[in-house]
Scaffold this motif. Sequence first.
Motif, PDB file in Angstrom:
ATOM      1  N   GLU A 113       0.849  -1.206   0.000  1.00 16.57           N
ATOM      2  CA  GLU A 113       0.000   0.000   0.000  1.00 16.57           C
ATOM      3  C   GLU A 113       0.882   1.253   0.000  1.00 16.57           C
ATOM      4  O   GLU A 113       0.662   2.194  -0.761  1.00 16.57           O
ATOM      5  CB  GLU A 113      -0.904  -0.036   1.253  1.00 16.57           C
TER       6      GLU A 113
ATOM      7  N   GLU B  12       1.737  -6.319  -7.962  1.00 20.65           N
ATOM      8  CA  GLU B  12       1.582  -6.501  -6.517  1.00 20.65           C
ATOM      9  C   GLU B  12       1.944  -7.921  -6.114  1.00 20.65           C
ATOM     10  O   GLU B  12       2.526  -8.164  -5.062  1.00 20.65           O
ATOM     11  CB  GLU B  12       0.151  -6.172  -6.087  1.00 20.65           C
TER      12      GLU B  12
ATOM     13  N   ARG C  95       6.145   6.494  -9.338  1.00 17.59           N
ATOM     14  CA  ARG C  95       5.136   5.674  -9.978  1.00 17.59           C
ATOM     15  C   ARG C  95       4.220   6.538 -10.833  1.00 17.59           C
ATOM     16  O   ARG C  95       3.771   7.595 -10.408  1.00 17.59           O
ATOM     17  CB  ARG C  95       4.337   4.983  -8.867  1.00 17.59           C
TER      18      ARG C  95
ATOM     19  N   GLN D 231       1.484  -0.007 -12.577  1.00 18.71           N
ATOM     20  CA  GLN D 231       1.909  -0.967 -11.569  1.00 18.71           C
ATOM     21  C   GLN D 231       2.873  -0.243 -10.621  1.00 18.71           C
ATOM     22  O   GLN D 231       3.014   0.975 -10.684  1.00 18.71           O
ATOM     23  CB  GLN D 231       2.620  -2.125 -12.264  1.00 18.71           C
ATOM     24  N   LEU D 232       3.582  -1.020  -9.790  1.00 20.31           N
ATOM     25  CA  LEU D 232       4.526  -0.401  -8.861  1.00 20.31           C
ATOM     26  C   LEU D 232       5.851  -0.100  -9.572  1.00 20.31           C
ATOM     27  O   LEU D 232       6.182  -0.722 -10.571  1.00 20.31           O
ATOM     28  CB  LEU D 232       4.777  -1.346  -7.677  1.00 20.31           C
TER      29      LEU D 232
ATOM     30  N   LYS E   1       2.565   2.170  -3.254  1.00 25.77           N
ATOM     31  CA  LYS E   1       1.711   2.819  -4.261  1.00 25.77           C
ATOM     32  C   LYS E   1       1.853   4.339  -4.213  1.00 25.77           C
ATOM     33  O   LYS E   1       1.489   5.032  -5.149  1.00 25.77           O
ATOM     34  CB  LYS E   1       0.243   2.435  -4.045  1.00 25.77           C
TER      35      LYS E   1
END
Length: 370
Positions: free
Chosen positions: A311, A344, A319, A324-325, A314
């Motif tokens: 979390e 993830e 980013r 995505q990450l 993010k």
Amino acid sequence: MTATSFRVSSRLSDYTVHLLDEASFLRDLVEREHRVFVVDENVWGHHRDGILAGLDPEQVLVLPIGEETKVLATVEWLYDRMMDRGSKRNTLAVAIGGGITQDLVGFMASTIFRGIQWVFVPTTLLAQSDGCLGGKTSLNYRHFKNLLGTFHPPNDIIVYTPFLDSLSDTEYASGMGEIVKTMVLGGEETTRALLFDLEAAMARDHGALMRLLEPCLVIKKGFIEADEFDTGYRHILNYGHCYGHGVEAASDFAIPHGQCVLIGMIMAGITARRRGVLAEELRRFIAEEVVDPAYVVRLRKSAVDHAKVIEAMKWDKKRKEGGQLALIMLMDGYEMVEVQDLSENEALETLEEFEETYAEAAGEGVAFLR
Ligand SMILES: NC(=O)c1ccc[n+]([C@@H]2O[C@H](COP(=O)([O-])OP(=O)(O)OC[C@H]3O[C@@H](n4cnc5c(N)ncnc54)[C@H](O)[C@@H]3O)[C@@H](O)[C@H]2O)c1
Ligand SMILES: [Zn+2]
């Protein structure tokens, strides 16, 4: 030990970093006309009768330190004290302290009279090895960390390692984490140089530390000069910070920043190996021979919630919206890469592998000092 200095070029104004082995810089600053000294309260407490004995206590502005003081109200307090002292556009502000002092004084100096000159004397290992360079100033605003800020590099940065003698073991270990990260992203040669001095630097040997600080700052200078306003290339400096920030946030900041960076480096290595871009041999060498000696604040097993780590990842500023990450990885040949497609699930598998291989047995608290 030898003293050295180098220039950093900036589109705002060039500045000089001095690595010094004696404290005469202070006399030179005291003798200047129109200068104001702003000193971190803890640094003042430890060094007022030692390194800082040449400062007139009447003239020193002693700064309260904590993330909660890195706010506009403290800058207003500084504006008031500056005006009480009759400051003018040609007043020089001298900041002596860690990153919080740097941010407060830098922000003040960049705004009062639309910008005055300032000198930064970093006193934490984190600030001496990393944070002092880059020209950014930041303040916290409400619950937003570093939301407000300016670019206003100091005119001179003076690195003097004896300030570190009063630094706690955890603050010191935090700085060493950032040094390890920078020397590894510098390539194979600087990684070897790091290994040569790492043990002695961990034991606080000033000579060994000075030999690491110089290349470390020079590597960072290269990235900053290439991307002064932090638009992309400078992201590589965030090696170790992607998973690292996630773990830092998920631990409620119980683990010092630089130690989270080391955890982040080990985790990035796991992801890189799983993706087939980093051979197991180099991954293991980095994790177990390069990172391990500096990784002293050890994360305990099951101490952080993996969902919380993801979390927090993010919120990574690298980013892109909706993607995505993001992750900065070391690959074979000491090549660095930034990817934006870390899923993830991939991150979760990496966290699990880290926990199985590197996290210590459960116990009290999130982490412990080895
Ligand atoms: N402006 C930038 O480019 C930049 C870069 C990196 C970090 N930062 C900011 O810097 C802050 C973190 O800075 P930091 O880790 O350098 O330290 P800090 O300023 O947060 O200080 C950490 C603690 O160490 C104490 N301290 C400082 N020097 C000491 C010494 N020599 N002996 C004993 N105690 C000492 C301080 O009083 C404080 O209690 C964060 O707010 C971060 O956002 C800014
Ligand atoms: Zn960092």
